[in-house]
Design an enzyme around this catalytic site. Structure first.
Site, PDB file in Angstrom:
ATOM      1  CG  ASP A   1      -2.158   0.854   0.992  1.00  0.00           C
ATOM      2  OD1 ASP A   1      -3.172   0.671   1.677  1.00  0.00           O
ATOM      3  OD2 ASP A   1      -2.098   1.733   0.089  1.00  0.00           O
ATOM      4  CD1 TRP A   2       1.524   6.793   0.095  1.00  0.00           C
ATOM      5  CD2 TRP A   2       0.384   6.988  -1.817  1.00  0.00           C
ATOM      6  NE1 TRP A   2       1.835   8.001  -0.444  1.00  0.00           N
ATOM      7  CE2 TRP A   2       1.164   8.146  -1.616  1.00  0.00           C
ATOM      8  CE3 TRP A   2      -0.408   6.908  -2.954  1.00  0.00           C
ATOM      9  CZ2 TRP A   2       1.165   9.208  -2.514  1.00  0.00           C
ATOM     10  CZ3 TRP A   2      -0.408   7.967  -3.853  1.00  0.00           C
ATOM     11  CH2 TRP A   2       0.374   9.091  -3.637  1.00  0.00           C
TER      12      TRP A   2
END
Ligand code: GLC
Length: 714
Positions: free
Chosen positions: A261-262
């Site tokens: 994820d980011w």
């Protein structure tokens, strides 16, 4: 003649291979726009080569920019950039939020909406979507419940499967896109409902409740998995080799691409697990995280980690192979633009067919929570006043609305006007947390006094849910309750329509004559609400997530265990049992609940056998009749309860559902099949198997309105 993946990898330098693992936002590229940032930014300090040879980009930028970036990219080497985006509940045509889609209990319609989304997204140059999100959610304080299909792992799995089928199909067609299931794993259990917070649970509950939906979606062929920000057993998912290698790659046999994820690779530092970027890169590589989203640690450290013998080049080659396989499956080496074009965008975005699907989906995902008969409205003689912040609002798309634009949406007032029904309207107040302005109440009271029926369109601003949108209080924000109480005092019929991204505490609204849960219904929200209010369409949504009595009752969910001192009955006065002194144990509105304008009668429940073996099946049938005056759809639900287990078992678990349509006086025999496999669970020693003994099978129109029968597994 196209090179094979092996030939490509052999021809690549280590630096080029590492660059394939980097995902960057479009603004790193020539011509890239400043798309919306969905996470914190860091100093990247990337070389021109690292950017020019990156493997993928994220963010919806449109066909024109994608073509421009890809053309520039292909000047530097022959491996195209992969474009990914958050196409969560539509691309430009925005459908109801995923929590609402879960309430539809209509997987085939969800699949259709995912198909439409893929057609629009692929026209704009997107090849991968970061959807479906199947995180189990039991805490409405968490803003991201709006993205999930709720509190049941079976329903989450069925919805996730539908999304994957709709997005991917057989991936042979350039209008199909690869799907990415997220967030692996158990992000929905963030402690206290606060985003990015600690997750801690037994392996049993992780396996029993939180992992099954991801497994269902992986078995359905999803091409990517995204890691979650949270820890599992005190190790952040993105660096958790037990979770990623033993479970995901081993037990689940996932062969696709794993993306962080980011910024999650860099977050090992604030987690207190890594001291620097090199540590971060090592942890993520060892866990098998193939793509690093929006942090630069692979580019900066993997080459040296290989040279130092900290990680093997084999790990790097495995990740690059998975990424290049994905690009090959998507036909990117044949056509790096995959047919994206402005003309296709103009032909597909917001097309009438997609808008019609959006309206149908909105019909089926709204939930009628309460109705004393005031609904459906009669068209002719009623003077209507629409009051409240969502009466004429276009903020009805909800979070994660990709390229959706509020101006595409049709409000309730506009829908009435389109149908030629005259209504008066006053906004009266806003739906934001800090609103304390009641100066709009006077005008609202005036039109309410002149009206026969008042429609109150209330809720929470869409920014109050979604990522980073958590609330400790879950009642109506601002002065909306004061507005409701003022209007209610008039003694006229009041219909409340709710626009929200989570179950709210609606205990103060129960004197309303009707409550319609609209969620964020998407661009066709207004017309869909009009259709439901007038009975042109009969409401058929069922709650995918319980509504608590109050925030103090959280977590409250239907598939709980009995405890050693269950409350003897709903109105029991027993002190020494599991209960509260100030509220009931039951939620305000339960999982699977939702009213209709007609009445469905269940009878003649029948089991063809009462003994089940590993080799046989039991057929359960029940007769469902529409004994009212309106045609309607009913979600017939099947639950099972394992009476005695080697560990305590939930009082019931959803194991099947069928949405049927019945005309007035029509009946249908609905059948379910029970097999031994449906009874398997993680027993005392965590082996996944069934155990002989008695079971109860429940069938009905909600988790609290059921007929039952028993059978025995031998
Ligand atoms: C966000 C979200 C994730 C999303 C990703 C890319 O932080 O957690 O769901 O897909 O970043 O926008």
């Amino acid at each position: 003649m196209l090179k094979t993946i092996e030939q490509r990898i052999q021809a690549m330098s280590v630096t080029e291979k590492i660059a394939q693992l980097q995902q960057l936002a479009p603004y790193f590229y020539e011509g890239g726009s400043n798309m919306m940032v969905t996470g914190p930014l860091e100093e990247y300090d990337l070389s021109k080569e690292m950017i020019q040879k990156a493997g993928s980009s994220l963010g919806n930028i449109g066909a024109k920019e994608m073509i421009q970036i890809q053309r520039e990219h292909m000047l530097h080497h022959d491996i195209p950039l992969l474009f990914m985006a958050d196409v969560i509940h539509g691309y430009r045509t925005i459908f109801p939020i995923p929590l609402a889609l879960g309430c539809s209990f209509h997987p085939s319609l969800v699949e259709q909406c995912a198909r439409d989304s893929a057609v629009e997204a692929s026209a704009s140059g997107i090849q991968v979507t970061f959807s479906p999100m199947v995180d189990l959610t039991r805490d409405p304080r968490w803003g991201r419940v709006m993205e999930s299909s709720g509190e049941d792992n079976f329903l989450n799995g069925e919805m996730g499967k539908a999304f994957v089928k709709g997005y991917q199909g057989d991936l042979k067609d350039s209008t199909q896109i690869a799907a990415c299931v997220k967030h692996f794993a158990a992000y929905g259990a963030s402690e206290a409902g606060r985003d990015y917070n600690h997750v801690d649970m037994s392996e049993r509950i992780l396996r029993e409740q939180y992992l099954p939906a991801y497994k269902t979606v992986i078995d359905a062929g999803v091409k990517l998995v995204m890691t979650s920000f949270n820890t599992i057993d005190a190790v952040p998912s993105t660096g958790n080799t037990w979770l990623m290698r033993d479970i995901l790659r081993g037990e689940f046999d996932f062969k696709g691409t794993l993306i962080s994820d980011w910024g999650a690779v860099g977050e090992f530092i604030p987690h207190g697990l890594a001291t620097d970027g090199a540590d971060c890169a090592r942890l993520a590589m060892k866990a098998g995280c193939d793509i690093e989203m929006m942090t630069p640690h692979y580019n900066h450290h993997v080459k040296k980690l290989i040279e130092q013998g900290e990680i093997s080049e084999t790990l790097l080659n495995e990740s690059v192979t998975r990424i290049l396989n994905l690009k090959e499956e998507l036909g990117m080496f044949m056509d790096p633009y995959r047919g994206a074009s402005v003309e296709k965008e103009q032909a597909t975005h917001l097309c009438p067919k997609h808008r019609q699907h959006a309206r149908e989906m909105a019909h089926e995902s709204m939930v009628l929570l309460q109705n004393n008969g005031v609904l459906p409205l009669k068209k002719q003689d009623q003077k209507l006043a629409i009051i409240g912040p969502f009466g004429d609002s276009h903020d009805i798309l909800g979070g994660w609305s990709c390229e959706g634009r509020c101006e595409d949406a049709i409000s309730i007032v506009e829908a009435f006007q389109k149908e030629g029904i005259e209504v008066s309207y006053e906004k009266a107040c806003t739906a934001s947390i800090d609103d304390c302005d009641i100066t709009g109440f006077e005008a609202a009271l005036k039109i309410a006094k002149e009206a026969d029926i008042i429609i109150l369109a209330l809720g929470e601003d869409s920014i109050l849910s979604g990522e980073g949108g958590c609330r400790a209080h879950i009642d109506l924000p601002g002065v909306q309750l004061e507005l409701y109480q003022m209007i209610k005092k008039l003694g006229k019929p009041v219909i409340v329509i709710l626009f929200n991204g989570r179950p709210l505490d609606v205990s103060s609204l129960l004197r309303a004559d009707a409550i319609l849960e609209a969620w964020y219904p998407g661009i066709e929200g207004g017309p869909a609400i009009f259709d439901l209010l007038y009975g042109i369409v009969n409401p058929s949504g069922k709650l995918a997530m319980s509504f608590p009595q109050c925030v103090g009752q959280i977590p409250v969910y239907y598939n709980h265990v009995s405890t050693g001192r269950p409350k003897p009955s709903v109105d029991s006065k027993e002190r020494y049992c599991t209960h509260y002194l100030d509220i009931p144990n039951e939620p305000l509105f339960a999982f699977g609940q939702g009213l209709s304008y007609t009445t469905f009668q269940y009878d003649n429940m029948h089991l063809d056998h009462t003994i089940l073996t590993h080799e046989t099946k039991i057929h359960v049938s029940i007769n469902v009749s529409n004994i009212g005056e309106h045609e309607g759809k009913e979600v017939v639900q099947l639950y099972l309860h394992d009476v005695i287990g080697s560990v305590v078992r939930p009082v019931k678990e959803l194991k099947g559902f069928q949405k049927i349509s019945l005309k007035p006086s029509e009946s249908k025999v609905v059948e379910f099949v029970i097999s031994e496999a449906m009874l398997r669970y993680y027993t005392k020693d965590l082996t996944y198997q069934s155990e002989v003994g008695d079971f109860i099978v429940y069938v009905g129109g909600s988790s609290v309105d059921l007929q039952s029968a028993t059978f025995t597994l031998q």
